[in-house]
Design an enzyme around this catalytic site. Structure first.
Site, PDB file in Angstrom:
ATOM      1  N   LYS A 150       2.623 -23.400 -34.964  1.00  0.00           N
ATOM      2  CA  LYS A 150       1.621 -24.395 -35.341  1.00  0.00           C
ATOM      3  C   LYS A 150       1.180 -25.204 -34.115  1.00  0.00           C
ATOM      4  O   LYS A 150       1.812 -25.115 -33.042  1.00  0.00           O
ATOM      5  CB  LYS A 150       2.221 -25.298 -36.421  1.00  0.00           C
ATOM      6  CG  LYS A 150       2.455 -24.591 -37.769  1.00  0.00           C
ATOM      7  CD  LYS A 150       3.159 -25.546 -38.732  1.00  0.00           C
ATOM      8  CE  LYS A 150       3.277 -25.001 -40.131  1.00  0.00           C
ATOM      9  NZ  LYS A 150       4.005 -25.937 -41.023  1.00  0.00           N
ATOM     10  N   ASN A 206       6.608 -29.581 -38.225  1.00  0.00           N
ATOM     11  CA  ASN A 206       7.744 -28.649 -38.284  1.00  0.00           C
ATOM     12  C   ASN A 206       7.497 -27.313 -37.563  1.00  0.00           C
ATOM     13  O   ASN A 206       8.189 -26.329 -37.806  1.00  0.00           O
ATOM     14  CB  ASN A 206       8.220 -28.456 -39.723  1.00  0.00           C
ATOM     15  CG  ASN A 206       7.165 -27.810 -40.605  1.00  0.00           C
ATOM     16  OD1 ASN A 206       6.065 -27.498 -40.136  1.00  0.00           O
ATOM     17  ND2 ASN A 206       7.495 -27.604 -41.863  1.00  0.00           N
ATOM     18  N   TYR A 240      -3.434 -22.503 -47.271  1.00  0.00           N
ATOM     19  CA  TYR A 240      -2.612 -23.518 -47.943  1.00  0.00           C
ATOM     20  C   TYR A 240      -3.127 -23.853 -49.346  1.00  0.00           C
ATOM     21  O   TYR A 240      -2.853 -24.937 -49.867  1.00  0.00           O
ATOM     22  CB  TYR A 240      -2.530 -24.777 -47.086  1.00  0.00           C
ATOM     23  CG  TYR A 240      -1.545 -24.662 -45.930  1.00  0.00           C
ATOM     24  CD1 TYR A 240      -0.217 -24.277 -46.153  1.00  0.00           C
ATOM     25  CD2 TYR A 240      -1.918 -24.953 -44.615  1.00  0.00           C
ATOM     26  CE1 TYR A 240       0.697 -24.169 -45.099  1.00  0.00           C
ATOM     27  CE2 TYR A 240      -1.007 -24.859 -43.563  1.00  0.00           C
ATOM     28  CZ  TYR A 240       0.296 -24.460 -43.807  1.00  0.00           C
ATOM     29  OH  TYR A 240       1.206 -24.374 -42.775  1.00  0.00           O
ATOM     30  N   HIS A 257       5.173 -21.723 -39.155  1.00  0.00           N
ATOM     31  CA  HIS A 257       5.002 -21.248 -40.529  1.00  0.00           C
ATOM     32  C   HIS A 257       5.581 -19.850 -40.636  1.00  0.00           C
ATOM     33  O   HIS A 257       5.457 -19.060 -39.709  1.00  0.00           O
ATOM     34  CB  HIS A 257       3.511 -21.192 -40.904  1.00  0.00           C
ATOM     35  CG  HIS A 257       3.280 -20.421 -42.178  1.00  0.00           C
ATOM     36  ND1 HIS A 257       3.395 -21.001 -43.420  1.00  0.00           N
ATOM     37  CD2 HIS A 257       3.006 -19.101 -42.401  1.00  0.00           C
ATOM     38  CE1 HIS A 257       3.179 -20.079 -44.351  1.00  0.00           C
ATOM     39  NE2 HIS A 257       2.938 -18.917 -43.763  1.00  0.00           N
ATOM     40  N   GLU A 300      -0.754 -13.076 -46.857  1.00  0.00           N
ATOM     41  CA  GLU A 300      -1.056 -13.842 -45.648  1.00  0.00           C
ATOM     42  C   GLU A 300      -1.422 -12.940 -44.465  1.00  0.00           C
ATOM     43  O   GLU A 300      -2.317 -13.277 -43.692  1.00  0.00           O
ATOM     44  CB  GLU A 300       0.129 -14.744 -45.299  1.00  0.00           C
ATOM     45  CG  GLU A 300       0.318 -15.860 -46.330  1.00  0.00           C
ATOM     46  CD  GLU A 300       1.488 -16.783 -46.034  1.00  0.00           C
ATOM     47  OE1 GLU A 300       1.580 -17.843 -46.673  1.00  0.00           O
ATOM     48  OE2 GLU A 300       2.335 -16.452 -45.162  1.00  0.00           O
TER      49      GLU A 300
HETATM   50  P1  IDP Z   1       7.133 -24.031 -45.712  1.00  0.00           P
HETATM   51  O1  IDP Z   1       6.236 -24.161 -44.512  1.00  0.00           O
HETATM   52  O2  IDP Z   1       8.587 -24.171 -45.342  1.00  0.00           O
HETATM   53  O3  IDP Z   1       6.865 -22.780 -46.522  1.00  0.00           O
HETATM   54  P2  IDP Z   1       5.795 -25.529 -47.827  1.00  0.00           P
HETATM   55  O4  IDP Z   1       6.483 -26.256 -48.930  1.00  0.00           O
HETATM   56  O5  IDP Z   1       5.072 -24.270 -48.165  1.00  0.00           O
HETATM   57  O6  IDP Z   1       6.856 -25.289 -46.667  1.00  0.00           O
HETATM   58  O7  IDP Z   1       4.775 -26.559 -47.163  1.00  0.00           O
HETATM   59  C1  IDP Z   1       3.811 -26.107 -46.238  1.00  0.00           C
HETATM   60  C2  IDP Z   1       3.768 -27.065 -45.073  1.00  0.00           C
HETATM   61  O8  IDP Z   1       3.288 -28.313 -45.540  1.00  0.00           O
HETATM   62  C3  IDP Z   1       5.113 -27.407 -44.424  1.00  0.00           C
HETATM   63  O9  IDP Z   1       5.543 -26.445 -43.490  1.00  0.00           O
HETATM   64  C4  IDP Z   1       4.795 -28.728 -43.764  1.00  0.00           C
HETATM   65  O10 IDP Z   1       4.065 -28.522 -42.554  1.00  0.00           O
HETATM   66  C5  IDP Z   1       3.865 -29.372 -44.784  1.00  0.00           C
HETATM   67  N1  IDP Z   1       4.596 -30.232 -45.712  1.00  0.00           N
HETATM   68  C6  IDP Z   1       5.336 -29.868 -46.785  1.00  0.00           C
HETATM   69  N2  IDP Z   1       5.857 -30.939 -47.401  1.00  0.00           N
HETATM   70  C7  IDP Z   1       5.407 -32.016 -46.704  1.00  0.00           C
HETATM   71  C8  IDP Z   1       5.588 -33.419 -46.852  1.00  0.00           C
HETATM   72  O11 IDP Z   1       6.289 -33.901 -47.744  1.00  0.00           O
HETATM   73  N3  IDP Z   1       4.963 -34.217 -45.934  1.00  0.00           N
HETATM   74  C9  IDP Z   1       4.202 -33.722 -44.925  1.00  0.00           C
HETATM   75  N4  IDP Z   1       4.001 -32.400 -44.757  1.00  0.00           N
HETATM   76  C10 IDP Z   1       4.596 -31.562 -45.633  1.00  0.00           C
HETATM   77 MG    MG Z   2       5.240 -22.243 -47.693  1.00  0.00          MG
END
Ligand code: IDP
Ligand code: MG
Length: 168
Positions: free
Chosen positions: A27, A130, A67, A133, A144
């Site tokens: 990212k 984080n 997303y 992805h 995807e």
């Molecule tokens: P993942 O990336 O581990 O699959 P997902 O639940 O699919 O996690 O969420 C997609 C992305 O959305 C996360 O990687 C993160 O960047 C962002 N995200 C998820 N939950 C939060 C939150 O509570 N606050 C801010 N960003 C979030």
């Molecule tokens: Mg996800």
């Protein structure tokens, strides 16, 4: 005909292994922090096979399609601006059971809850930064990969070392 039926039956009953492709994105924060090489090195040394890669600016429409499942959530707008804020490195990696293996190397969604040794733990602190992805299920991986890459961008190849990485 009989042979291929036999092969199918053998596959269904003898193994749980399936060759999968998974989408990985370094990212914008990972790119800005110079972690593309680090991420690639981790998947390479684990034994996954690179199938495609491109360095790109994500459009608003691609971000929204990628997303879509999060539309309406409180973090959705921030997530779309995060992923479109600067270039990403998009890749496809392949292996037997690649989706679960890559998610394991990536770590939990929240870096603060990720296991030590995972990418999100080792380089991150906050869920909104984080770094990476990875597709969460084999079906998601297929969807995807098709969303981010054209068929002709996916390279079908084998490595001489594959027999030392994959038992079958
Ligand atoms: P993942 O990336 O581990 O699959 P997902 O639940 O699919 O996690 O969420 C997609 C992305 O959305 C996360 O990687 C993160 O960047 C962002 N995200 C998820 N939950 C939060 C939150 O509570 N606050 C801010 N960003 C979030
Ligand atoms: Mg996800």
């Amino acid at each position: 005909m009989t042979l291929s039926l036999l092969a199918m039956i053998k596959k269904i009953f003898s193994e749980e292994i399936s060759v999968e492709r998974t989408l990985v994105l370094v990212k914008p924060d990972g790119v800005q922090r110079g972690l593309i090489g680090e991420v690639i090195a981790r998947f390479e040394r684990r034994g996954l096979r690179l199938v495609a890669a491109k360095f790109m600016q994500v459009s608003q429409s691609l971000a929204e399609a990628h997303y879509a499942e999060h539309k309406g959530k409180v973090f959705y707008d921030g997530l779309i601006s995060y992923i479109t804020s600067a270039p990403v490195m998009a890749m496809v990696w392949e292996a037997n059971n690649a989706v679960a293996a890559v998610r394991q190397t990536v770590g939990s969604t929240k870096p603060a809850e990720s296991a030590p040794g995972t990418i999100r733990h080792d380089f991150g602190l906050e869920v909104g930064r984080n770094l990476i992805h990875a597709s969460d299920k084999p079906e998601t991986g297929e969807r995807e990969v098709a969303l981010w890459f054209k068929k002709e961008e996916l390279v079908d190849w084998a490595r001489d070392i594959d027999k030392w990485v994959f038992e079958k």
